[in-house]
Design a protein around this motif. Structure first.
Motif: not given
Length: 826
Positions: A573-577, A589-592, A542-544
């Motif tokens: 890619r980082k999240t998949t890894m 995973v929340r990207v802030t 989830v992208f803020s």
């Protein structure tokens, strides 16, 4: 006229009673021997009775209507032939074959009808026609005219015998020995092909000379027919011999090709090419030229190098979609939905495409438009072309012109060159197999020129709607219709496109995306696309909004969204890894903004921000670059010197000239500013634009440079809340600039409150989003005096132009005081 005598039914000519047999489609002549097949019962009984009781004599007469099975007296002709039965042969099917010899002409009376059979015959119960006949006697004519007619008939008969093998030589010699005209005519008639009614007329003709003349006419007709038959047979024979010869030679060629390892017959390939060409839908003029090339193939040995050249040329002609058009979809609403779904914004290009579709729906023969999409990299020029193809249900072709410097890339090579090929335009149409695709010519501004020609000049014919219906490729050397192709060109800038080429195109600017537009594009298009591409689910990441905005501002610097997509892909890619390493595919995973540096590293860019306070000699300008709008700081420093002006910051020629023009303006206004006319002789001025490693150029920094210099000379600070853009003249006029939309976005991003723009740019404000205009105070200026009034921080702006001594250049005043003190000491 020779005399003849007929004795019919007089007392001196006795009447004979004979059996009668009717003939179908046959006429019996005296002194002729004819075999006949007999099957009717009455005819068989008449023949049997003639053999037993009438010394083999029988009366043969033709039926008027051959179809009648049991003829009555009225169905028979009056005159027939008394004949003798020579042979009789019974056949297994019940019919008999009888050989008749004609003796003489005879007449009977159909009015009296058939006579009753004699008593001795009635006892046998026989049932057949029985008639009384009278012999028709005549006397043969004599004289020179008769001899000439007979001789002429003999010559014609001899010629007929040579051209016709149907008459046996013995029969021919027997007929040639006859010298009486009547007998000669009677002997000829059975061998001539004539209708039975015509033969009956000759049988009834009792004048021997008239009968021979008519027989001669029929004989001449037979000779002509025989001659024509001979010609036809000879022609057919010659043709058959030619076909057989050709077949034989072809079989030999096949055997030779097989021995040499060539399984296929080259001539068969040529014939196949010819059939394909006949079936090809193409202009007739071009078909004829291609047909000449195929004929040339037949005369060239397959092992010759020229054979391959001509064969490749014919293959190119056959593979091109000359008149093959793909059916286009003219649903305006569907096209609008596709364009909106594929791209956010881009209002003008979308409107132009929909206008074209609307016109094409009403006018079937509309020529394809030539659109030129101009904008920075990554704004969606090529992808918009693909969407246009999808919206119009056309094939899509893309050709990159970047670095092309050979004219042959567009027009093709002459066939005289080794390895010659058509140009890229024709090659692409062959690949797509339709003559109405959407053809995207990418990077049209990146073409160059050298000794091999000017490809941009070759494009003039391709992109000119008044000429491209007859585009002539050097390789094809024939006209090709490009008018139905929808050409779209793309470019990063217009100044490198030759003006004649620009004149052929309709320019549509794609200036780049605003920050708000990038946010929507990232949410609606890029993030879902990258989530799917990296095997994630929507709930996995989830992208803020702040994170996306931070990526746009601090990790990318572009007008488009290409780098933005790369950075979003890196986050995915980082999240998949992480999910794979932790073996937890259901994790979210929340990207802030806080964890973004851990994924993308240290921010790569810092956008220009306003100064914390107003400073002397520092002004804020607005610039338009490839990656959008940017804030541009200009610094000016004064020092004692000899009047030098130094300009640094890797500025282009245009900006250097703007700086010189700004300084000249200040010198011309020195009296109003309270400066001495020669103030510049005692100081050096250094103008610098920070970030010196980045090339900068353009005319829109003129008033910014002038404001920075004026601030330093008047020792008045420049407001840190004011940014400006505009070109300056020596008289201090402010001229319009371009890229206003992007510049205002940069000012808004840099927390600027007031922006000075040229008066002539007021019309461009309608393209600026309302959200930007609400947060900015836009001041329209027409002269440099107005700029200084709004930019310089002064209690009373009128003091700037008062000419008072306290408004003079501080360094000049300091130098003046030093000289005065020095004079007093002396």
């Amino acid at each position: 006229m020779s005399e003849f005598r007929i004795t019919d039914n007089d007392s001196r000519t006795p009447q004979l009673q004979l059996p009668l047999m009717s003939l179908r489609d046959v006429v019996m002549f005296p002194r002729s021997i004819v075999p006949l097949f007999v099957g009717r019962d009455a005819s068989v009984k008449a023949i049997e009775t003639a053999l037993s009781d009438f010394n083999k004599n029988i009366f043969l007469v033709a039926q008027r209507t051959p179809e009648v099975e049991k003829p009555l007296p009225g169905d028979l002709y009056v005159i027939g032939t008394v004949s003798k039965i020579l042979q009789l042969l019974r056949l297994p099917d019940g019919t008999i074959k009888v050989l008749f010899e004609g003796l003489y002409r005879a007449r009977w009376s159909p009015e009296k009808g058939f006579e009753p059979l004699p008593d001795d015959l009635e006892q046998d119960g026989l049932d057949f026609p029985f008639v009384s006949v009278s012999r028709l006697e005549k006397r043969e004519a004599e004289g020179p005219e008769v001899d000439a007619l007979v001789r002429t008939a003999h010559e014609a008969l001899e010629q007929f015998g040579k051209s016709n093998n149907k008459i046996p030589s013995e029969s021919l010699m027997a007929i040639m020995s006859l010298n009486e005209p009547g007998r000669l005519a009677d002997a000829l008639m059975p061998h001539l092909s004539a209708d039975f009614s015509r033969k009956q007329e000759l049988l009834e003709e009792l004048d021997p000379i008239a009968r021979l003349e008519q027989a001669y006419q029929l004989l001449q007709g037979e000779i002509e027919i025989a001659s024509l038959e001979k010609k036809i047979k000879n022609r057919v024979k010659t043709q058959m011999e030619g076909n057989q010869r050709e077949y034989y030679l072809n079989e030999q060629l096949k055997a030779i090709n097989k021995e040499m390892g060539r399984e296929e017959d080259p001539m068969a390939e040529v014939a196949e090419l010819e059939e394909k060409l006949k079936a090809k839908n193409m202009p007739e003029e071009n078909r004829e030229k291609a047909m000449r090339e195929i004929k040339k193939l037949r005369q060239i040995p397959p092992s010759s190098a020229e054979y391959t050249v001509v064969r490749n040329y014919v293959d190119w002609i056959l593979d091109l979609p000359w008149n093959t058009l793909k059916k286009t979809d003219l649903d305006i609403e569907n096209a609008r939905e596709i364009l909106e779904a594929d791209h956010y914004g881009l209002k003008k290009p979308k409107e132009r495409i929909l206008e074209y579709l609307a016109v094409q729906k009403l006018v079937e023969t509309v020529r394809g438009p030539i659109l030129c999409l101009v904008g920075p990299p990554g704004v969606g020029k090529t992808s918009l072309s693909k969407s246009i193809a999808r919206a119009t249900n056309r094939e899509f072709v893309r050709l990159s012109l970047g670095g092309v410097r050979d004219e042959a890339e567009i027009r093709g090579h002459r066939r005289t060159y080794v390895g010659a090929l058509p140009g890229k335009i024709i090659q692409a149409l062959k690949r797509v197999k339709f003559n109405n695709p959407v053809f995207c010519l990418d990077e049209v501004d990146k073409m160059s020129t050298d000794f091999r020609g000017d490809p941009s000049a070759a494009l003039l014919e391709v992109l000119d709607p008044e000429q491209n219906y007859s585009f002539n490729d050097h390789y094809l050397d024939m006209d090709y219709d490009l008018s139905k192709v929808f050409f779209i060109t793309t470019a990063n800038s217009l100044h490198s496109i030759p003006l004649p080429l620009q004149d052929r195109m309709e320019i549509i600017a794609l200036p780049g995306y605003l920050e708000t537009e990038k946010m929507k594009i990232a949410k609606q298009f890029l993030v879902p696309k990258q989530i799917k591409a990296h095997g994630l689910k929507e709930e996995n990441i989830v992208f803020s909004d702040n994170a996306v905005q931070d990526i746009i501002r601090r990790y990318t610097r572009e007008a488009g969204v290409r780098n933005l997509e790369r950075e979003l892909a890196a986050v995915c890619r980082k999240t998949t890894m992480r999910l794979v390493e932790e073996d937890d595919l259901e994790r979210s995973v929340r990207v802030t903004m806080q964890n973004l540096p851990g994924m993308l590293g240290v921010p790569k860019f810092t956008h220009g921000e306003k100064e914390e306070k107003a400073l002397v000699g520092v002004s804020t300008g607005l610039a338009y670059t490839e990656v959008g709008g940017e804030m541009l700081m200009v610094e000016t420093a004064l020092m004692a010197g000899t009047g030098k002006v130094v300009i640094t910051g890797k500025l282009g020629e245009v900006m250097q000239e703007s700086a010189k023009a700004a300084f000249s303006y200040l010198r011309t206004r020195s009296d109003l500013f309270g400066l001495k006319k020669d103030f510049y002789k005692e100081i050096d001025i250094h103008v610098h634009v920070p970030e010196g490693a980045i090339p900068k150029d353009g005319p829109s920094a003129g008033i910014t440079l002038a404001t920075s210099m004026a601030s330093a000379l008047l020792n008045l600070p420049v407001s840190n809340d004011v940014a400006m853009t505009g070109e300056i003249t020596l008289r201090g006029r402010v001229l319009p600039i371009g890229g206003l939309r992007e510049k205002l976005l940069a000012a808004h991003r840099g927390m600027i409150k007031t922006v000075l723009i040229p008066e002539d740019n007021a019309k461009d404000l309608k393209d600026v989003p309302a959200s930007i205009l609400r947060d900015l105070k836009i001041i329209k200026v027409g002269s440099m005096d107005q700029v200084l009034e709004h930019a310089l921080v002064c209690d009373d702006p009128e003091k700037i132009f008062s000419g008072r001594e306290d408004a003079m250049c501080p360094i000049a005043l300091s130098l003046q005081k030093d000289r005065q003190d020095e004079a007093r000491h002396q």
